[in-house]
Design a protein around this motif. Sequence first.
Motif, mmCIF file in Angstrom:
data_model
loop_
_atom_site.group_PDB
_atom_site.id
_atom_site.type_symbol
_atom_site.label_atom_id
_atom_site.label_comp_id
_atom_site.label_asym_id
_atom_site.label_seq_id
_atom_site.Cartn_x
_atom_site.Cartn_y
_atom_site.Cartn_z
ATOM 1 N N LYS A 12 0.800 -1.261 0.015
ATOM 2 C CA LYS A 12 -0.027 0.095 -0.371
ATOM 3 C C LYS A 12 0.804 0.677 -0.107
ATOM 4 N N GLY A 13 1.875 1.522 0.942
ATOM 5 C CA GLY A 13 2.422 2.687 1.079
ATOM 6 C C GLY A 13 3.828 2.688 -0.156
ATOM 7 N N VAL A 14 4.069 1.234 -0.498
ATOM 8 C CA VAL A 14 4.818 1.221 -2.605
ATOM 9 C C VAL A 14 3.932 1.835 -3.022
ATOM 10 N N LEU A 15 2.717 1.420 -2.822
ATOM 11 C CA LEU A 15 1.590 1.401 -4.331
ATOM 12 C C LEU A 15 1.650 3.428 -4.490
ATOM 13 N N GLU A 16 2.076 4.113 -3.720
ATOM 14 C CA GLU A 16 1.215 5.490 -3.430
ATOM 15 C C GLU A 16 2.339 5.955 -4.566
ATOM 16 N N LEU A 17 4.222 5.778 -3.530
ATOM 17 C CA LEU A 17 4.956 6.439 -3.871
ATOM 18 C C LEU A 17 5.001 5.783 -5.685
ATOM 19 N N ILE A 18 5.044 4.543 -5.852
ATOM 20 C CA ILE A 18 5.034 4.810 -6.944
ATOM 21 C C ILE A 18 3.911 5.523 -8.050
ATOM 22 N N THR A 19 2.728 4.840 -7.810
ATOM 23 C CA THR A 19 1.785 5.802 -8.623
ATOM 24 C C THR A 19 2.678 7.333 -9.049
ATOM 25 N N LEU A 20 2.722 8.602 -7.979
ATOM 26 C CA LEU A 20 3.225 9.168 -8.259
ATOM 27 C C LEU A 20 5.070 9.727 -8.741
ATOM 28 N N SER A 21 5.111 8.589 -8.512
ATOM 29 C CA SER A 21 6.795 8.153 -9.622
ATOM 30 C C SER A 21 6.527 8.244 -11.327
ATOM 31 N N ILE A 22 5.548 7.674 -11.436
ATOM 32 C CA ILE A 22 4.900 7.194 -13.181
ATOM 33 C C ILE A 22 3.865 7.993 -12.957
ATOM 34 N N ILE A 23 3.188 9.175 -12.341
ATOM 35 C CA ILE A 23 2.626 10.729 -13.433
ATOM 36 C C ILE A 23 3.023 11.500 -13.125
ATOM 37 N N GLU A 24 5.279 11.540 -12.415
ATOM 38 C CA GLU A 24 5.927 12.419 -12.662
ATOM 39 C C GLU A 24 6.655 12.586 -13.620
ATOM 40 N N LEU A 61 -2.523 15.747 -4.135
ATOM 41 C CA LEU A 61 -1.141 15.863 -4.647
ATOM 42 C C LEU A 61 -0.835 15.186 -6.665
ATOM 43 N N LEU A 62 -2.372 15.536 -6.924
ATOM 44 C CA LEU A 62 -2.466 15.157 -8.049
ATOM 45 C C LEU A 62 -3.396 15.861 -8.980
ATOM 46 N N SER A 63 -3.116 16.469 -10.458
ATOM 47 C CA SER A 63 -5.000 16.891 -10.623
ATOM 48 C C SER A 63 -4.933 16.030 -12.035
ATOM 49 N N TYR A 64 -6.084 16.960 -12.890
ATOM 50 C CA TYR A 64 -6.028 15.935 -13.831
ATOM 51 C C TYR A 64 -7.272 17.503 -15.237
ATOM 52 N N TYR A 65 -7.364 16.538 -16.484
ATOM 53 C CA TYR A 65 -8.387 16.987 -17.203
ATOM 54 C C TYR A 65 -8.606 17.055 -17.921
ATOM 55 N N TRP A 66 -9.900 16.362 -18.822
ATOM 56 C CA TRP A 66 -10.506 15.935 -19.467
ATOM 57 C C TRP A 66 -9.823 16.178 -21.182
ATOM 58 N N GLN A 67 -9.373 15.324 -21.659
ATOM 59 C CA GLN A 67 -8.799 14.932 -23.100
ATOM 60 C C GLN A 67 -9.864 13.721 -23.426
ATOM 61 N N GLU A 68 -10.060 14.375 -25.003
ATOM 62 C CA GLU A 68 -11.299 13.401 -25.911
ATOM 63 C C GLU A 68 -9.906 12.109 -26.832
ATOM 64 N N SER A 69 -11.156 11.466 -26.652
ATOM 65 C CA SER A 69 -10.330 9.667 -27.019
ATOM 66 C C SER A 69 -11.254 9.824 -28.012
ATOM 67 N N ILE A 80 0.796 15.351 -12.156
ATOM 68 C CA ILE A 80 1.564 15.589 -10.564
ATOM 69 C C ILE A 80 1.319 17.515 -10.473
ATOM 70 N N THR A 81 0.927 17.600 -9.306
ATOM 71 C CA THR A 81 1.451 18.910 -8.243
ATOM 72 C C THR A 81 2.109 19.646 -7.682
ATOM 73 N N PRO A 82 3.138 20.342 -7.690
ATOM 74 C CA PRO A 82 3.533 21.010 -6.962
ATOM 75 C C PRO A 82 3.534 20.163 -5.641
ATOM 76 N N GLU A 83 2.925 20.154 -4.846
ATOM 77 C CA GLU A 83 2.434 19.401 -3.806
ATOM 78 C C GLU A 83 2.984 18.129 -3.834
ATOM 79 N N GLY A 84 2.086 17.172 -4.787
ATOM 80 C CA GLY A 84 2.554 16.202 -4.470
ATOM 81 C C GLY A 84 4.177 15.948 -5.260
#
Lengths: 112, 233
Positions: A12-24, A61-69, A80-84
């Motif tokens: 669980k702890g590592v998942l947050e770390l890795i998710t943020l790393s991927i998004i970074e 920690l994260l922000s998002y936007y919509w993208q047409e698909s 990722i946000t600066p806080e993220g």
Amino acid sequence: MNIDNTKAQMRKGVLELITLSIIEKGEAYPSDIIQELKNAELIVVEGTMYPLLNRLKNAGLLSYYWQESTSGPPRKYFKITPEGSEFLEELRKTWDKLDNALKSTSKPLADN
Amino acid sequence: MKRLLQINLCNNQFAIDHDAYEKLEGYFTSLEKHFKHNENAEEIIYDIECRLAELFNENLTKGSVLTIRDIEQAIGVMGRPEDFGDMDTEATPKEEEQAFTSGQSHKTEDKKTGFRPGKKLFRDPENKVVGGVCSGLSAYFGIADPVWIRLLMVLLVFFGGMSVIVYIVLMVVIPNAVTSADRKMMYGEPIDINDIAVSVEKEIESLSDQIQNWADSFREKREQKKYKRYRKF
């Protein structure tokens, strides 16, 4: 002591770390993140990620936007946000500490 | 003969047969149940809905009808709520949710006793002498030093010895504070993501101490064994 509980806590702890790393690395769509995590055998089903991403987003920690698909409904892309980034840096430091602790404590065993 | 239905998933239209519809509806019900204590349940479920719509779009040839196989396939990718694991520490379990909401209303705290609603009685494994009952009780009643409860317990032994039995019963009945969320509830603190990060860091530190201890005791044992072996020859 329940091994599954310990394992789950660690993951669980590592998942947050890795998710943020991927998004970074770059803006990401949940399915991309999920694919990377699946390859790393950290998660099994996609559903795990949606509550997690939602929580990280609501914590600022994260922000998002919509993208047409082309393949259906618009997609949410996360970045990722600066806080993220700060949060991730903290998590990385903690991870390094843990990694060092493990290495420095298990070395004598490996030598024997 | 099968009845056809028309559904809208994340603003995408799908034709679906009746069995498949029931299956999909059941899946959404299970999601709602799983996330019912999460204040963002609607958003999360909508995200999942959109992903399902995307999966259907990818796998379905245009104009065809969603069947039970398509639904099962998509659920296989997404997973059932019971497979999601406990990745959403903050909101899924009931007790944590209560602690979270009551943590917001600190004003109701009773200044004299330090008692806050939403507090839960736990045994405190970090400050324990026997089973952590006394330290858990003192955390619950807002007493700074568990030694007073311990003294009381010891004194009560001289009045019929009931406290020994009471202690054992309490030790069985009161759960141990295992997770950081448990510890928060033990002190009646609100659960906050930053606090959890701090406690995780602390836990990791104590874990590395523990690993050091294990490594030490393991080495000691090995050396003892070696010593015994040498003595044989």
